[in-house]
Design a protein around this motif. Structure first.
Motif, PDB file in Angstrom:
ATOM      1  N   PHE A   1      38.434 -22.002  37.086  1.00  0.00           N
ATOM      2  CA  PHE A   1      38.500 -23.161  36.200  1.00  0.00           C
ATOM      3  C   PHE A   1      39.474 -24.162  36.790  1.00  0.00           C
ATOM      4  O   PHE A   1      40.333 -23.820  37.610  1.00  0.00           O
ATOM      5  CB  PHE A   1      38.933 -22.772  34.778  1.00  0.00           C
ATOM      6  N   VAL A   2      39.331 -25.409  36.364  1.00  0.00           N
ATOM      7  CA  VAL A   2      40.191 -26.490  36.841  1.00  0.00           C
ATOM      8  C   VAL A   2      41.174 -26.867  35.745  1.00  0.00           C
ATOM      9  O   VAL A   2      40.798 -27.020  34.579  1.00  0.00           O
ATOM     10  CB  VAL A   2      39.354 -27.718  37.251  1.00  0.00           C
ATOM     11  N   TRP A   3      42.432 -27.022  36.133  1.00  0.00           N
ATOM     12  CA  TRP A   3      43.473 -27.444  35.196  1.00  0.00           C
ATOM     13  C   TRP A   3      44.453 -28.316  35.965  1.00  0.00           C
ATOM     14  O   TRP A   3      45.018 -27.891  36.966  1.00  0.00           O
ATOM     15  CB  TRP A   3      44.173 -26.234  34.590  1.00  0.00           C
ATOM     16  N   GLY A   4      44.625 -29.548  35.506  1.00  0.00           N
ATOM     17  CA  GLY A   4      45.584 -30.456  36.131  1.00  0.00           C
ATOM     18  C   GLY A   4      45.283 -30.752  37.582  1.00  0.00           C
ATOM     19  O   GLY A   4      46.206 -30.936  38.389  1.00  0.00           O
ATOM     20  N   GLY A   5      43.994 -30.791  37.930  1.00  0.00           N
ATOM     21  CA  GLY A   5      43.617 -31.131  39.292  1.00  0.00           C
ATOM     22  C   GLY A   5      43.585 -29.971  40.257  1.00  0.00           C
ATOM     23  O   GLY A   5      43.246 -30.145  41.437  1.00  0.00           O
ATOM     24  N   ARG A   6      43.911 -28.760  39.796  1.00  0.00           N
ATOM     25  CA  ARG A   6      43.858 -27.580  40.665  1.00  0.00           C
ATOM     26  C   ARG A   6      42.818 -26.596  40.107  1.00  0.00           C
ATOM     27  O   ARG A   6      42.649 -26.473  38.901  1.00  0.00           O
ATOM     28  CB  ARG A   6      45.224 -26.878  40.727  1.00  0.00           C
ATOM     29  N   ARG A   7      42.180 -25.890  41.014  1.00  0.00           N
ATOM     30  CA  ARG A   7      41.243 -24.857  40.606  1.00  0.00           C
ATOM     31  C   ARG A   7      41.907 -23.485  40.756  1.00  0.00           C
ATOM     32  O   ARG A   7      42.523 -23.190  41.784  1.00  0.00           O
ATOM     33  CB  ARG A   7      39.957 -24.909  41.444  1.00  0.00           C
ATOM     34  N   TYR A   8      41.774 -22.677  39.721  1.00  0.00           N
ATOM     35  CA  TYR A   8      42.408 -21.358  39.692  1.00  0.00           C
ATOM     36  C   TYR A   8      41.364 -20.257  39.555  1.00  0.00           C
ATOM     37  O   TYR A   8      40.346 -20.430  38.874  1.00  0.00           O
ATOM     38  CB  TYR A   8      43.371 -21.255  38.504  1.00  0.00           C
ATOM     39  N   ARG A   9      41.653 -19.130  40.190  1.00  0.00           N
ATOM     40  CA  ARG A   9      40.925 -17.895  39.948  1.00  0.00           C
ATOM     41  C   ARG A   9      41.902 -16.909  39.313  1.00  0.00           C
ATOM     42  O   ARG A   9      42.871 -16.496  39.940  1.00  0.00           O
ATOM     43  CB  ARG A   9      40.336 -17.325  41.244  1.00  0.00           C
ATOM     44  N   TRP A  10      41.651 -16.571  38.055  1.00  0.00           N
ATOM     45  CA  TRP A  10      42.557 -15.702  37.285  1.00  0.00           C
ATOM     46  C   TRP A  10      41.907 -14.322  37.181  1.00  0.00           C
ATOM     47  O   TRP A  10      41.082 -14.057  36.325  1.00  0.00           O
ATOM     48  CB  TRP A  10      42.780 -16.312  35.899  1.00  0.00           C
ATOM     49  N   ARG A  11      42.302 -13.440  38.098  1.00  0.00           N
ATOM     50  CA  ARG A  11      41.632 -12.145  38.221  1.00  0.00           C
ATOM     51  C   ARG A  11      42.270 -11.058  37.387  1.00  0.00           C
ATOM     52  O   ARG A  11      41.691 -10.000  37.160  1.00  0.00           O
ATOM     53  CB  ARG A  11      41.612 -11.719  39.694  1.00  0.00           C
ATOM     54  N   GLY A  12      43.465 -11.288  36.943  1.00  0.00           N
ATOM     55  CA  GLY A  12      44.198 -10.333  36.110  1.00  0.00           C
ATOM     56  C   GLY A  12      45.365 -11.058  35.492  1.00  0.00           C
ATOM     57  O   GLY A  12      45.729 -12.157  35.926  1.00  0.00           O
ATOM     58  N   LYS A  13      45.983 -10.459  34.519  1.00  0.00           N
ATOM     59  CA  LYS A  13      47.051 -11.138  33.805  1.00  0.00           C
ATOM     60  C   LYS A  13      48.117 -11.675  34.754  1.00  0.00           C
ATOM     61  O   LYS A  13      48.637 -12.787  34.574  1.00  0.00           O
ATOM     62  CB  LYS A  13      47.671 -10.174  32.798  1.00  0.00           C
TER      63      LYS A  13
END
Length: 304
Positions: free
Chosen positions: A285-297
């Protein structure tokens, strides 16, 4: 002279916004406002006439956490005082905001407020009533934390453990909920969101993943309730439309907001449930112009 402890106000932003000026004007003796940005290329660094009490803090690029989490961690490390205020740059802070918040802390201990998200594009306008009922109302009723308006002191949490985990995750307030109990004073702040359809699609993905990693029971419950209500809306459309509209008018009354968008509750349901399914299946997902992959907490990658 007041015997109130001095406050460190943490405001992550890369631009000088109205909120910066509003908060700077409310600082008392020995208070500080930390404008936490990424680096020297951010527009906020070009401002040469920052008011007294305002300090720019360069957090650097995030590594293994979100930009917001990285900024809050940097701000807490740079803050000089024990009484901390987290806030955001995307809503209006009235002239008595900081003073009232401090009085709340003296009366209740750690405190927070409630956001009410108002759309700036077609999709986010349509989803307003469901954001109010599924997002704002639980924060209000459950004494939960909104990172856009929370005041606490360092001694209220295990700061070292919190900061260690904050630098390895995405959600600042989602994590803080695990460390801090607050009294939500129930004041509602209007927060404009969206602007483009793309932004409005990305937001529920991020919110869903916050619930997934921090409150898995809540996301399961939301999914089950949404499916049941959707089934009722299909089987009995007229009663469902009336009931949902009345329900969301009531939610708005509880939150102290009058918005015509409560009448969109019925059609919004047919968009909200597919968006939930989409959010479950997305891996980035994109947040604040950056794309993140959140694979675990505590397993976060910045992929763009």
């Amino acid at each position: 002279m007041s015997d109130r402890p001095p406050r460190s106000v943490l405001l992550p932003t890369t631009r000088w916004t109205d909120a910066c000026a509003e908060l700077a004007a409310q600082l008392g003796d020995n208070d500080e406002l930390l404008i936490i940005h990424d680096g020297e290329d951010d527009p906020v660094t070009g401002r040469e006439d920052a008011p007294e009490g305002v300090t720019l803090v360069a957090a650097g690029e995030p590594d293994g956490c979100s930009g917001k989490a990285n900024a809050i961690a940097a701000g807490m490390a740079a803050a000089r005082h024990d009484r901390l205020v987290w806030t955001d740059d995307d809503f209006h802070h009235p002239p008595d905001w900081l003073a009232t918040f401090s009085a709340d802390y003296e009366a209740h201990g750690p405190v927070s407020e409630v956001p009410y998200f108002v759309g700036r594009d077609l999709l986010s306008v349509l989803l307003e009533p469901l954001y109010a009922s599924a997002g704002s109302l639980p924060l209000f009723l459950g004494n939960q934390i909104w990172g856009g308006a929370v005041m606490f002191e360092r001694s209220d949490i295990d700061e070292a453990a919190f900061l260690d985990e904050l630098r390895r995750t995405v959600s600042d307030d989602g994590l803080l909920m695990e460390y801090l109990h607050v009294t939500n004073v129930g004041r509602t702040r209007i927060v404009p969101i969206g602007g483009t359809i793309r932004e409005s699609v990305e937001r529920p993905v991020r919110w869903t993943q916050i619930l997934r990693w921090h409150f898995p029971g809540a996301i399961a419950g939301t999914w089950i309730v949404s499916l049941l209500v959707l089934a009722g809306a299909v089987l009995a459309p007229v009663p469902a439309a009336v009931a949902l509209t009345v329900l969301h008018l009531g939610v708005n009354e509880v939150l102290g907001v009058r918005r015509w968008t409560a009448v969109l509750a019925y059609p919004a349901l047919f968009v909200f449930v597919p968006l939930l399914l989409y959010a479950f299946t997305r891996r980035t997902f994109v947040w604040g112009g950056r794309r993140y992959r959140w694979r675990g907490k505590f397993d976060v990658a910045v992929v763009e």
